[in-house]
Write an enzyme that holds these catalytic residues in place. Structure first.
Site, short mmCIF file in Angstrom:
data_model
loop_
_atom_site.label_atom_id
_atom_site.label_comp_id
_atom_site.label_asym_id
_atom_site.label_seq_id
_atom_site.Cartn_x
_atom_site.Cartn_y
_atom_site.Cartn_z
NE ARG A 58 -15.21 -10.91 8.07
CZ ARG A 58 -15.29 -12.27 8.08
NH1 ARG A 58 -14.22 -13.01 7.95
NH2 ARG A 58 -16.46 -12.85 8.24
CE1 TYR A 111 1.45 7.82 13.85
CE2 TYR A 111 0.47 5.76 14.58
CZ TYR A 111 0.34 7.08 14.20
OH TYR A 111 -0.90 7.65 14.17
CG ASP A 183 5.85 2.47 9.44
OD1 ASP A 183 5.71 3.03 8.34
OD2 ASP A 183 5.09 2.67 10.41
CE LYS A 208 -0.68 9.18 8.98
NZ LYS A 208 0.29 8.46 9.80
C1 LIG Z 1 0.17 7.45 10.71
C2 LIG Z 1 1.20 6.43 10.82
C3 LIG Z 1 0.86 5.12 11.20
C4 LIG Z 1 -0.56 4.71 11.53
O1 LIG Z 1 -1.39 4.81 10.41
P1 LIG Z 1 -3.00 5.03 10.52
O2 LIG Z 1 -3.41 4.96 9.09
O3 LIG Z 1 -3.21 6.36 11.16
O4 LIG Z 1 -3.53 3.94 11.36
C5 LIG Z 1 1.88 4.19 11.27
N1 LIG Z 1 3.15 4.51 11.01
C6 LIG Z 1 3.53 5.75 10.67
C7 LIG Z 1 4.96 6.06 10.40
C8 LIG Z 1 2.56 6.77 10.56
O5 LIG Z 1 2.93 8.01 10.24
#
Ligand SMILES: *Cc1c(COP(=O)(O)O)cnc(C)c1O
Length: 392
Positions: A58, A111, A183, A208
């Site tokens: 963890r 997001y 982000d 992604k």
């Molecule tokens: C998909 C996404 C997230 C969230 O990510 P997960 O892995 O689905 O929890 C956050 N920010 C952006 C810009 C995203 O495209």
């Protein structure tokens, strides 16, 4: 050979080079939950952080750690930590940095999940949330001056690919003592390095582009050591840990990160140019187009414009259905940043919970299609789009 290696080399090597054993040239997946010590003093030293090692998965794990190290090096950060998903990375970051009575300033176009943290969960903790028009930098600056502990940005944004001037906003936010979080999921460190533009922390959905194959979920946070250490501690206790198996998948995906992003950039540019001249297409949102609202800022802070775009059709949502159902080389699915092209309408995916009026207020046309160009051959993707648009 004393220069820092380039991103393409770091994508393959960084973080991993000292961990191979038995002559293996790939990293083992350490599924072990716990790590044993016959020497009680050594155990104690590792537990106290006086000596390198792992105690319990963890907290840290020998397959997860190299992934954190790889993103740290690619982004040029002091420290990095990881999470089970991108949303875990984002929520843990915000919950670590903010306490009751604090104020966070963010853009409106974050997001969807992030937006929910802002409107649903942070207010419950008595954190004041101020969401600003994404392209209105003057208002963002004014709101930071009005009081701001954390400035939260995302660029390019979903689904209309707005660009936020990170350097400008980070400079002024620091003058007012705020922590700047960006982000960087859409751009990845190959196209944009927010830490070098002045951000304190960068957050990722590794689900992604970083993993790139839509077969593992993960989240990463990179930046100032003092901040990342606090976020890592919060995660150690609250437990949204990345599994070794997923860490391995993401590490493997990241070996081709520069290669994939170069192709995403090329395909994105070609397809956006094709769509921009098509008579049935109304608007195209792609930061690489000169017609894009913030093309100048994109050119200044990005090394490539990526594979993400959105476009609207002349006419209503029924036209969208025709195009989407006619596309052959595109998964009709949520998510983005995969080797395979992914396509979907924000009206039924990211913005499904909004009313038609709310979508209009957010400047999201009903006939908008979000397109995540994969790494296929661009001519095939364009030919596919051509036949699909011909049916409208
Ligand atoms: C998909 C996404 C997230 C969230 O990510 P997960 O892995 O689905 O929890 C956050 N920010 C952006 C810009 C995203 O495209």
């Amino acid at each position: 050979m004393n220069e820092t290696p380039h991103a393409g080399t770091e994508s393959v090597w960084a973080g991993e080079e000292h961990l191979f054993s038995e002559g293996a040239i790939t990293l083992p997946i350490f599924n072990s939950v716990t790590f044993g010590y016959d020497d009680m003093n050594e155990w104690n030293d590792v537990a106290l952080g006086k000596r390198k090692g792992h105690i319990y998965s963890r907290n840290t794990n020998p397959t997860v750690r190299p992934l954190e190290e790889k993103i740290r090096i690619l982004d040029g950060g002091e420290e990095a930590t990881s999470f089970s998903t991108g949303m875990a990375a984002i929520s843990n970051t915000l919950f670590t940095l903010l306490k009751p009575g604090d104020r966070v300033v963010a853009i409106k176009d974050t997001y969807g999940g992030t937006n929910k943290i802002f409107i649903e969960f942070l207010p419950r903790l008595n954190v004041e949330v101020c969401l600003c028009d994404t392209s209105d930098f003057e208002t963002i600056e004014q709101e930071v001056k009005n009081g701001c502990n954390v400035l939260y940005l995302e660029t390019p944004t979903n689904p209309t690919l707005k660009i936020v001037d990170v350097e400008r906003l980070a400079t002024m936010a620091h003058a007012h003592g705020a922590i700047v979080v960006v982000d960087n999921t859409f751009a990845t460190p190959i196209n944009q390095r927010p830490l070098s533009l002045g951000a304190d922390l960068v957050v990722y959905s590794a689900t992604k582009y970083l993993n790139g194959h839509s077969d593992a979920m993960g989240g990463l946070v990179v930046g100032k050591k003092e901040l990342v250490d606090r976020i890592h501690h919060y995660r150690e206790i609250t437990g949204a840990t990345l599994h070794a198996q997923s860490a391995y998948m993401i590490l493997r995906g990241m070996k081709t990160l520069e290669l994939r992003i170069q192709r995403h950039n090329e395909n994105g540019m070609k397809i956006a140019n094709y769509l921009a001249q098509h008579p049935k297409v109304d608007q195209v949102f792609y930061p690489g187009l000169e017609t894009h609202l913030n093309h100048d800022i994109a050119k200044k802070q990005m090394r490539g414009f990526g594979g993400m775009m959105s476009f609207s059709l002349k006419g209503g949502f029924n036209k969208v259905i025709t195009v989407l159902e006619s596309l052959k080389f595109a998964h009709k699915a949520a998510s983005l940043g995969s080797v395979g092209t992914l396509v979907g309408p924000p009206r039924t995916t990211s913005h499904v919970e909004l009313s038609e009026q709310e979508r209009a207020n957010a400047s999201i046309p009903e006939s908008l299609i979000r397109y995540s160009a994969g790494i296929e051959n661009a001519d095939d993707l364009i030919a596919d789009m051509e036949q699909a648009l011909a049916r409208v």
